[in-house]
Design a protein around this motif. Structure first.
Motif, PDB file in Angstrom:
ATOM      1  N   LYS A  21       0.866  -1.273   0.131  1.00  0.00           N
ATOM      2  CA  LYS A  21      -0.160   0.005  -0.019  1.00  0.00           C
ATOM      3  C   LYS A  21       0.687   1.343   0.050  1.00  0.00           C
ATOM      4  O   LYS A  21       0.412   2.194  -0.445  1.00  0.00           O
ATOM      5  CB  LYS A  21      -1.090   0.011   1.130  1.00  0.00           C
ATOM      6  N   GLU A  72       3.499   5.694  -9.758  1.00  0.00           N
ATOM      7  CA  GLU A  72       3.374   5.547  -8.348  1.00  0.00           C
ATOM      8  C   GLU A  72       4.953   5.051  -7.604  1.00  0.00           C
ATOM      9  O   GLU A  72       5.249   5.825  -6.815  1.00  0.00           O
ATOM     10  CB  GLU A  72       2.434   4.458  -8.120  1.00  0.00           C
ATOM     11  N   ASP A  81      -5.536   1.204  -6.376  1.00  0.00           N
ATOM     12  CA  ASP A  81      -6.148   0.401  -7.261  1.00  0.00           C
ATOM     13  C   ASP A  81      -5.853  -0.992  -7.317  1.00  0.00           C
ATOM     14  O   ASP A  81      -6.142  -1.791  -8.238  1.00  0.00           O
ATOM     15  CB  ASP A  81      -5.907   1.011  -8.897  1.00  0.00           C
ATOM     16  N   ARG A  96       2.565  -2.925 -14.826  1.00  0.00           N
ATOM     17  CA  ARG A  96       2.505  -2.705 -13.598  1.00  0.00           C
ATOM     18  C   ARG A  96       2.829  -3.996 -12.874  1.00  0.00           C
ATOM     19  O   ARG A  96       2.606  -4.958 -13.128  1.00  0.00           O
ATOM     20  CB  ARG A  96       1.053  -2.045 -13.319  1.00  0.00           C
ATOM     21  N   ASP A 131       1.460  -6.114  -9.598  1.00  0.00           N
ATOM     22  CA  ASP A 131       0.252  -6.608  -8.726  1.00  0.00           C
ATOM     23  C   ASP A 131       0.804  -7.107  -7.354  1.00  0.00           C
ATOM     24  O   ASP A 131       2.073  -7.257  -7.357  1.00  0.00           O
ATOM     25  CB  ASP A 131      -0.831  -7.356  -9.429  1.00  0.00           C
ATOM     26  N   PHE A 147      -2.374  -1.932  -7.825  1.00  0.00           N
ATOM     27  CA  PHE A 147      -1.267  -2.318  -8.734  1.00  0.00           C
ATOM     28  C   PHE A 147      -0.566  -0.840  -8.360  1.00  0.00           C
ATOM     29  O   PHE A 147      -0.500   0.066  -7.988  1.00  0.00           O
ATOM     30  CB  PHE A 147      -1.736  -1.927 -10.320  1.00  0.00           C
ATOM     31  N   ILE A 148       1.016  -1.272  -8.800  1.00  0.00           N
ATOM     32  CA  ILE A 148       2.175  -0.268  -8.764  1.00  0.00           C
ATOM     33  C   ILE A 148       2.153  -0.035 -10.045  1.00  0.00           C
ATOM     34  O   ILE A 148       2.868  -0.524 -10.947  1.00  0.00           O
ATOM     35  CB  ILE A 148       3.061  -0.779  -7.759  1.00  0.00           C
ATOM     36  N   SER A 149       2.142   1.182 -10.269  1.00  0.00           N
ATOM     37  CA  SER A 149       2.279   1.760 -11.685  1.00  0.00           C
ATOM     38  C   SER A 149       3.816   2.485 -11.622  1.00  0.00           C
ATOM     39  O   SER A 149       4.304   2.669 -10.511  1.00  0.00           O
ATOM     40  CB  SER A 149       1.345   2.933 -11.962  1.00  0.00           C
ATOM     41  N   ASP A 201       1.246   1.663  -3.590  1.00  0.00           N
ATOM     42  CA  ASP A 201       0.130   1.778  -4.446  1.00  0.00           C
ATOM     43  C   ASP A 201      -0.636   2.800  -3.969  1.00  0.00           C
ATOM     44  O   ASP A 201      -1.886   2.832  -3.312  1.00  0.00           O
ATOM     45  CB  ASP A 201      -0.705   0.687  -4.256  1.00  0.00           C
ATOM     46  N   GLU A 202      -0.217   3.856  -4.314  1.00  0.00           N
ATOM     47  CA  GLU A 202      -0.761   5.174  -3.497  1.00  0.00           C
ATOM     48  C   GLU A 202      -2.252   5.543  -3.987  1.00  0.00           C
ATOM     49  O   GLU A 202      -3.204   6.130  -3.133  1.00  0.00           O
ATOM     50  CB  GLU A 202      -0.009   6.530  -4.230  1.00  0.00           C
TER      51      GLU A 202
END
Length: 177
Positions: A112, A126, A119, A159, A161, A121-123, A115-116
Motif C-alpha cells: 500500500k 507511483e 487500485d 504494472r 500487482d 497495482f503499482i504503476s 500503491d498510492e
C-alpha cells in the motif's frame, strides 16, 4: 511545515522476516546516511523524516537518538541504527514472536505504500513518486523506473500487482538469507 504525527504505527515498521528486515533496514540506513560516511547524524535522520512527510520535533529526536550513538561517534553506525529500530519496534509492537515468517497482512501494508491510488497495482508513476520521496536517484529517471517494473512484472501488463510484489519481496528475503 507542520509535523505529521501517525495515529498508530504501521505494522510494516518491523517485518517478522529477519532476513528481509535486515535488507530493508540496511537500505534505509544507506538512504538516511546522506553524506555516505557510514553514520546517520540526528540532522540526517531529521531530514529523511521530513522528506517522508514524517517530521519530528528536533529536540525529541535528538533525545531519543543520542542514547544510541556510541561515545566518540557523531552519529549512528548501522549496528546502532539496528538497536534503535529494534527498541522502537519493541516499544510500539512488543517483542518479536517466534513466528519468523512475515504475514500477508504486513506484506499488504508494504504494498500500500507504493500503491498510492489504491487500485491494486503499482504503476511506474507511483513507483517513481515513492522513490522521489525517499530521495533516491532512481526516482529521477523514468527509464530506470520502467526497468525496475519490468524486472518484476511477470504478466507484462506494465504494472506490479500484489502477487508480483510478494514474489519480489520473498526473492529478496531468500537471496539475503
Amino acid at each position: 511545515m507542520e509535523t505529521q504525527r501517525l495515529s498508530r504505527p504501521s505494522p510494516s515498521f518491523r517485518l517478522r522476516s529477519s532476513s528481509l528486515n535486515a535488507v530493508r533496514l540496511r537500505r534505509i540506513f544507506d538512504l538516511f546516511d546522506h553524506n555516505g560516511d557510514g553514520e546517520i547524524t540526528v540532522e540526517e535522520l531529521g531530514l529523511a523524516l521530513d522528506r517522508l512527510g514524517l517530521g519530528a520535533d528536533p529536540t525529541d529526536l535528538r533525545f531519543t537518538v543520542e542514547t544510541y550513538i556510541r561515545e566518540g561517534r557523531k552519529g549512528l553506525e548501522f549496528e546502532d541504527f539496528e538497536k534503535l529500530h529494534s527498541a522502537l519496534g519493541d516499544a510500539l509492537f512488543g517483542p518479536v514472536g517466534e513466528e519468523g515468517e512475515e504475514g500477508d497482512g504486513e506484506m499488504e501494508e508494504a504494498f500500500k505504500v507504493f500503491d498510492e491510488d489504491g487500485d491494486g497495482f503499482i504503476s511506474e508513476a507511483e513507483l517513481q513518486a515513492v522513490l522521489a520521496k525517499l530521495g533516491l536517484v532512481e526516482g529521477r529517471s523514468m527509464a530506470c523506473v520502467h526497468e525496475m517494473i519490468c524486472s518484476v512484472d511477470q504478466n507484462h501488463d506494465g504494472r506490479v500487482d500484489f502477487n508480483e510484489f510478494k514474489g519480489m519481496m520473498r526473492s529478496i528475503s531468500l537471496k539475503s538469507a
